[in-house]
Design a protein around this motif. Sequence first.
Motif, mmCIF file in Angstrom:
data_model
loop_
_atom_site.group_PDB
_atom_site.id
_atom_site.type_symbol
_atom_site.label_atom_id
_atom_site.label_comp_id
_atom_site.label_asym_id
_atom_site.label_seq_id
_atom_site.Cartn_x
_atom_site.Cartn_y
_atom_site.Cartn_z
ATOM 1 N N VAL A 1 0.846 -1.188 0.000
ATOM 2 C CA VAL A 1 0.000 0.000 0.000
ATOM 3 C C VAL A 1 0.881 1.238 0.000
ATOM 4 O O VAL A 1 2.047 1.177 0.385
ATOM 5 N N ALA A 2 0.305 2.330 -0.432
ATOM 6 C CA ALA A 2 1.009 3.611 -0.381
ATOM 7 C C ALA A 2 -0.005 4.705 -0.108
ATOM 8 O O ALA A 2 -1.166 4.616 -0.522
ATOM 9 N N PHE A 3 0.429 5.712 0.613
ATOM 10 C CA PHE A 3 -0.397 6.863 0.953
ATOM 11 C C PHE A 3 0.419 8.106 0.632
ATOM 12 O O PHE A 3 1.625 8.127 0.853
ATOM 13 N N VAL A 4 -0.226 9.137 0.117
ATOM 14 C CA VAL A 4 0.472 10.381 -0.203
ATOM 15 C C VAL A 4 -0.214 11.540 0.495
ATOM 16 O O VAL A 4 -1.429 11.537 0.700
ATOM 17 N N ALA A 5 0.598 12.525 0.850
ATOM 18 C CA ALA A 5 0.076 13.714 1.525
ATOM 19 C C ALA A 5 0.863 14.929 1.068
ATOM 20 O O ALA A 5 2.077 14.849 0.868
ATOM 21 N N ASP A 6 0.168 16.018 0.882
ATOM 22 C CA ASP A 6 0.808 17.299 0.648
ATOM 23 C C ASP A 6 0.733 18.061 1.960
ATOM 24 O O ASP A 6 -0.333 18.223 2.536
ATOM 25 N N VAL A 7 1.884 18.502 2.440
ATOM 26 C CA VAL A 7 1.973 19.160 3.744
ATOM 27 C C VAL A 7 2.402 20.604 3.552
ATOM 28 O O VAL A 7 3.410 20.876 2.899
ATOM 29 N N THR A 8 1.636 21.521 4.125
ATOM 30 C CA THR A 8 1.996 22.927 4.144
ATOM 31 C C THR A 8 1.979 23.357 5.600
ATOM 32 O O THR A 8 1.011 23.082 6.317
ATOM 33 N N LYS A 9 3.057 24.003 6.060
ATOM 34 C CA LYS A 9 3.117 24.427 7.460
ATOM 35 C C LYS A 9 1.889 25.256 7.803
ATOM 36 O O LYS A 9 1.495 26.147 7.069
ATOM 37 N N GLY A 10 1.299 24.925 8.935
ATOM 38 C CA GLY A 10 0.139 25.659 9.414
ATOM 39 C C GLY A 10 -1.185 25.143 8.880
ATOM 40 O O GLY A 10 -2.237 25.616 9.275
ATOM 41 N N MET A 11 -1.168 24.165 7.993
ATOM 42 C CA MET A 11 -2.397 23.630 7.410
ATOM 43 C C MET A 11 -2.565 22.173 7.841
ATOM 44 O O MET A 11 -1.602 21.483 8.148
ATOM 45 N N GLU A 12 -3.811 21.697 7.815
ATOM 46 C CA GLU A 12 -4.069 20.299 8.126
ATOM 47 C C GLU A 12 -3.484 19.423 7.014
ATOM 48 O O GLU A 12 -3.588 19.740 5.836
ATOM 49 N N THR A 13 -2.879 18.320 7.399
ATOM 50 C CA THR A 13 -2.315 17.383 6.432
ATOM 51 C C THR A 13 -3.391 16.406 6.006
ATOM 52 O O THR A 13 -3.967 15.714 6.834
#
Length: 156
Positions: free
Chosen positions: A136-148
Amino acid sequence: MAKGPSTGLAPLFDRLADDSPFQPAERPSAAALVHQALAESVRAELSRLLNTRRDTIPRRAELTVIDYGVADWTGLSSQRETDRRRFATSIVRAITAFEPRLQSPAVEVELLEPKRWALKIRISGHLWLHQERWPVAFVADVTKGMETRIEHERLD
């Protein structure tokens, strides 16, 4: 093929939630999850894990419930490769401690250009269900101060 857990047991908080509080007994199939439901449950737990910060220095060598989450990374620079590797190591450590259904976790953290404080995280590993193991694989875009937000990357 190596043996793994025989069922995909839901996490503790999922099992404690009662969708039918006035029913005297739960449905017997509530504990075992099918492939897609297991992947979705792991995705949801990874989302909770990545959106929870803990102190950068754990209280003990082994993470405990009080250390739930990933180490606070606000003091790190998304521009530096060494800091991105440090963040990835923190994520792997948290997954190993708090989401054991995801076996052999691997984390890649990449800088999202041209956004200075944005990262792309790819988490991969294997899930076990009924003596069967699948990637399995999961991807996330992370921006400081925002919910992931994490999405399940379909590999099948």
